[in-house]
Design an enzyme around this catalytic site. Structure first.
Site, PDB file in Angstrom:
ATOM      1  N   SER A 125       0.825  -1.219  -0.099  1.00  0.00           N
ATOM      2  CA  SER A 125       0.011   0.065   0.087  1.00  0.00           C
ATOM      3  C   SER A 125       0.923   1.335  -0.027  1.00  0.00           C
ATOM      4  CB  SER A 125      -0.893   0.027   1.266  1.00  0.00           C
ATOM      5  OG  SER A 125      -1.507   1.356   1.426  1.00  0.00           O
ATOM      6  N   TYR A 150      -2.301  -0.866  10.728  1.00  0.00           N
ATOM      7  CA  TYR A 150      -2.466  -1.611   9.539  1.00  0.00           C
ATOM      8  C   TYR A 150      -1.237  -1.107   8.650  1.00  0.00           C
ATOM      9  CZ  TYR A 150      -4.029  -1.698   4.501  1.00  0.00           C
ATOM     10  OH  TYR A 150      -4.027  -2.085   3.173  1.00  0.00           O
ATOM     11  N   LYS A 154       1.859  -3.659   6.759  1.00  0.00           N
ATOM     12  CA  LYS A 154       2.302  -3.500   5.307  1.00  0.00           C
ATOM     13  C   LYS A 154       3.935  -3.516   5.425  1.00  0.00           C
ATOM     14  CE  LYS A 154      -1.471  -4.051   3.176  1.00  0.00           C
ATOM     15  NZ  LYS A 154      -1.745  -5.476   2.762  1.00  0.00           N
TER      16      LYS A 154
HETATM   17  P1  NAD Z   1     -10.792  -7.171   0.928  1.00  0.00           P
HETATM   18  O1  NAD Z   1     -11.141  -7.381   2.498  1.00  0.00           O
HETATM   19  O2  NAD Z   1     -12.060  -7.107   0.265  1.00  0.00           O
HETATM   20  O3  NAD Z   1     -10.159  -8.751   0.580  1.00  0.00           O
HETATM   21  C1  NAD Z   1      -9.016  -9.259   1.269  1.00  0.00           C
HETATM   22  C2  NAD Z   1      -9.712 -10.811   1.469  1.00  0.00           C
HETATM   23  O4  NAD Z   1      -8.849 -11.504   2.370  1.00  0.00           O
HETATM   24  C3  NAD Z   1     -11.195 -10.934   1.858  1.00  0.00           C
HETATM   25  O5  NAD Z   1     -11.859 -11.918   0.898  1.00  0.00           O
HETATM   26  C4  NAD Z   1     -10.952 -11.695   3.213  1.00  0.00           C
HETATM   27  O6  NAD Z   1     -11.973 -12.622   3.648  1.00  0.00           O
HETATM   28  C5  NAD Z   1      -9.581 -12.407   2.955  1.00  0.00           C
HETATM   29  N1  NAD Z   1      -9.086 -12.736   4.247  1.00  0.00           N
HETATM   30  C6  NAD Z   1      -8.594 -11.895   5.063  1.00  0.00           C
HETATM   31  N2  NAD Z   1      -7.930 -12.576   5.874  1.00  0.00           N
HETATM   32  C7  NAD Z   1      -7.660 -13.886   5.699  1.00  0.00           C
HETATM   33  C8  NAD Z   1      -7.179 -15.224   6.156  1.00  0.00           C
HETATM   34  N3  NAD Z   1      -6.476 -15.362   7.423  1.00  0.00           N
HETATM   35  N4  NAD Z   1      -7.327 -16.286   5.628  1.00  0.00           N
HETATM   36  C9  NAD Z   1      -8.160 -16.172   4.270  1.00  0.00           C
HETATM   37  N5  NAD Z   1      -8.693 -15.101   3.851  1.00  0.00           N
HETATM   38  C10 NAD Z   1      -8.496 -13.847   4.382  1.00  0.00           C
HETATM   39  O7  NAD Z   1      -9.644  -6.262   0.618  1.00  0.00           O
HETATM   40  P2  NAD Z   1      -9.122  -5.761  -0.572  1.00  0.00           P
HETATM   41  O8  NAD Z   1      -9.649  -4.360  -0.629  1.00  0.00           O
HETATM   42  O9  NAD Z   1      -9.479  -6.657  -1.695  1.00  0.00           O
HETATM   43  O10 NAD Z   1      -7.565  -5.684  -0.363  1.00  0.00           O
HETATM   44  C11 NAD Z   1      -6.903  -6.674  -0.687  1.00  0.00           C
HETATM   45  C12 NAD Z   1      -5.338  -6.513  -0.280  1.00  0.00           C
HETATM   46  O11 NAD Z   1      -5.004  -5.302  -0.811  1.00  0.00           O
HETATM   47  C13 NAD Z   1      -5.165  -6.350   1.289  1.00  0.00           C
HETATM   48  O12 NAD Z   1      -3.943  -7.016   1.626  1.00  0.00           O
HETATM   49  C14 NAD Z   1      -5.290  -4.735   1.590  1.00  0.00           C
HETATM   50  O13 NAD Z   1      -4.536  -4.570   2.716  1.00  0.00           O
HETATM   51  C15 NAD Z   1      -4.574  -4.601   0.493  1.00  0.00           C
HETATM   52  N6  NAD Z   1      -4.814  -2.928   0.068  1.00  0.00           N
HETATM   53  C16 NAD Z   1      -5.910  -2.726  -0.026  1.00  0.00           C
HETATM   54  C17 NAD Z   1      -6.034  -1.168  -0.448  1.00  0.00           C
HETATM   55  C18 NAD Z   1      -7.632  -0.770  -0.707  1.00  0.00           C
HETATM   56  O14 NAD Z   1      -7.864   0.447  -0.416  1.00  0.00           O
HETATM   57  N7  NAD Z   1      -8.601  -1.468  -0.911  1.00  0.00           N
HETATM   58  C19 NAD Z   1      -5.080  -0.433  -0.553  1.00  0.00           C
HETATM   59  C20 NAD Z   1      -3.824  -0.818  -0.475  1.00  0.00           C
HETATM   60  C21 NAD Z   1      -3.662  -2.163  -0.170  1.00  0.00           C
END
Ligand code: NAD
Ligand code: UDP
Length: 339
Positions: A125, A150, A154
């Site tokens: 991120s 959080y 990362k």
């Molecule tokens: P999201 O919550 O929609 O997707 C994450 C998925 O991981 C979910 O389906 C959740 O059920 C699953 N998950 C979490 N812990 C788990 C575990 N222990 N075992 C199995 N599954 C697990 O989030 P997203 O927006 O799709 O983000 C995906 C990744 O990108 C994350 O790591 C997030 O930190 C990173 N990210 C997201 C953003 C954003 O703004 N959406 C920005 C920067 C980074």
């Protein structure tokens, strides 16, 4: 054709990436515990692509089950999306965040090592640039000081992956630093579906539009920015997903660690987001101005040159596309994946 394991692949970014990988000819396995998503996502991805997806309901911290998954399938690369991501919640529940986000990373690395899988892409991120670095952010800047647990997860996971790659010279690691993903697949079949009150701007706007929330509060209008509201680098989730396909193509031919910003390079303010959403969709977003939200930076945006130069990737969609596609998803699925 190569098989890609999407850990956390039922989530917002993972599901859009699954679509783009399938449409580029890759086989996809989704492993998710559905802690922040729904199994219905798998059906939707299959509907969009006309291809079948193997899905496992598994906690990525559960080493025995993840090991079994690696034994049952020949996996060529892993994309690690599985993580908890709510900034405010991470301040209230830091231990749960460190446990989940770091343990999933360690478990995946251990299983990869055991099964000889050498390629991993990690969802990092822009938050790792912290408070010190000036915008626009470039990949060679030092990681900064985060304002919440959080963000620290990362930073730590990037460090863990870098150390793993130092120890195993055959490992190929790509760290993708996402900026602010918004929007939805153009079909309106998949999109962002936060549980409870949305923390992020665009899902909040969409829920006001659909009548689930009364009004948006814009956090702060006294920042040192052109209109006083914060500016972010919003990126269409489909552009972001396509960046993962490019990163997969890259990771197979590489060794060591490479970092890429995935953003547009152009910041928009909160007010511009609200106005564009209103204009494109011809719908009013009831909003008020409130206090600053603790921990928010005035501006965050990418220098996106490296991804263009090395991966041949750049964003194609406009802010209008992002607002239109968000509304198309939200109005067709007012309660997200739940009926
Ligand atoms: P999201 O919550 O929609 O997707 C994450 C998925 O991981 C979910 O389906 C959740 O059920 C699953 N998950 C979490 N812990 C788990 C575990 N222990 N075992 C199995 N599954 C697990 O989030 P997203 O927006 O799709 O983000 C995906 C990744 O990108 C994350 O790591 C997030 O930190 C990173 N990210 C997201 C953003 C954003 O703004 N959406 C920005 C920067 C980074
Ligand atoms: N924001 C806002 N009202 C909300 C949610 C967010 O004004 O209800 C603002 C927030 O202050 C920030 C921008 O919108 O300036 C983007 O916030 P988001 O949480 O989506 O992303 P991040 O803080 O991670 O950049």
């Amino acid at each position: 054709m190569s098989t890609i394991l999407l850990a956390g692949g039922a989530g917002y970014i993972g599901s859009h990436t699954a679509v783009e990988l399938l449409e580029s000819g890759y086989d996809v396995i989704i492993a998710d515990n559905y802690s922040n998503s729904c199994p219905e996502v798998i059906n939707r991805v299959e509907e969009i692509t006309g291809k079948s997806v193997k899905a496992y309901e598994v906690d990525i911290k559960d080493k025995e089950k993840v090991d079994a998954l690696f034994s049952e399938n020949k996996i060529d690369a892993v994309i690690h999306f599985a993580g908890l991501k709510a900034v405010g919640e991470s301040v209230a529940m830091p231990v749960a965040y460190y446990r989940n986000n770091i343990d999933t990373t360690l478990t995946l690395l251990e299983c990869m090592e055991k099964h000889g899988v050498k390629n991993i892409i990690f969802s990092s991120s822009a938050t790792v640039y912290g408070e010190e670095n000036p915008v626009p952010y470039t990949e060679e800047m030092k990681r900064g000081t985060c304002t919440n647990p959080y963000g620290w997860t990362k930073v730590m996971m990037e460090q863990i992956l870098e150390d793993a790659a130092k120890a195993d010279k055959d490992l190929s690691v790509v760290l993708l630093r996402y900026f602010n993903p918004i929007g939805a697949h153009v079909s309106g079949k998949i999109g962002e579906d936060p549980q409870g009150i949305p923390n992020n701007l665009m899902p909040y706007v969409a829920q006001v539009a659909v009548g689930r929330r009364e009004k948006l509060t814009i956090f702060g209008r006294d920042y040192d920015t052109p209109d006083g509201t914060c500016r972010r680098d919003y990126i269409h989730v489909t552009d972001l997903a396509k960046g993962h396909v490019k990163a997969i193509d890259y990771v197979f031919g590489a060794k060591g660690v490479e970092i890429f910003n995935l953003g547009t390079g152009t910041p928009y303010s909160v007010t511009e987001i609200v106005e564009t959403f209103e204009n494109v969709n011809n719908i009013k977003i009831n909003h008020v101005y409130g206090e600053r939200r603790p921990g928010d930076l005035a501006e965050s945006y990418a220098n996106a040159d490296k991804a263009l130069k090395v991966l041949g990737w750049k964003t194609e969609k406009t802010l209008a596309d992002m607002c239109r596609d968000t509304w198309n998803w939200q109005k067709n699925n007012p309660n997200g994946y739940r009926k």
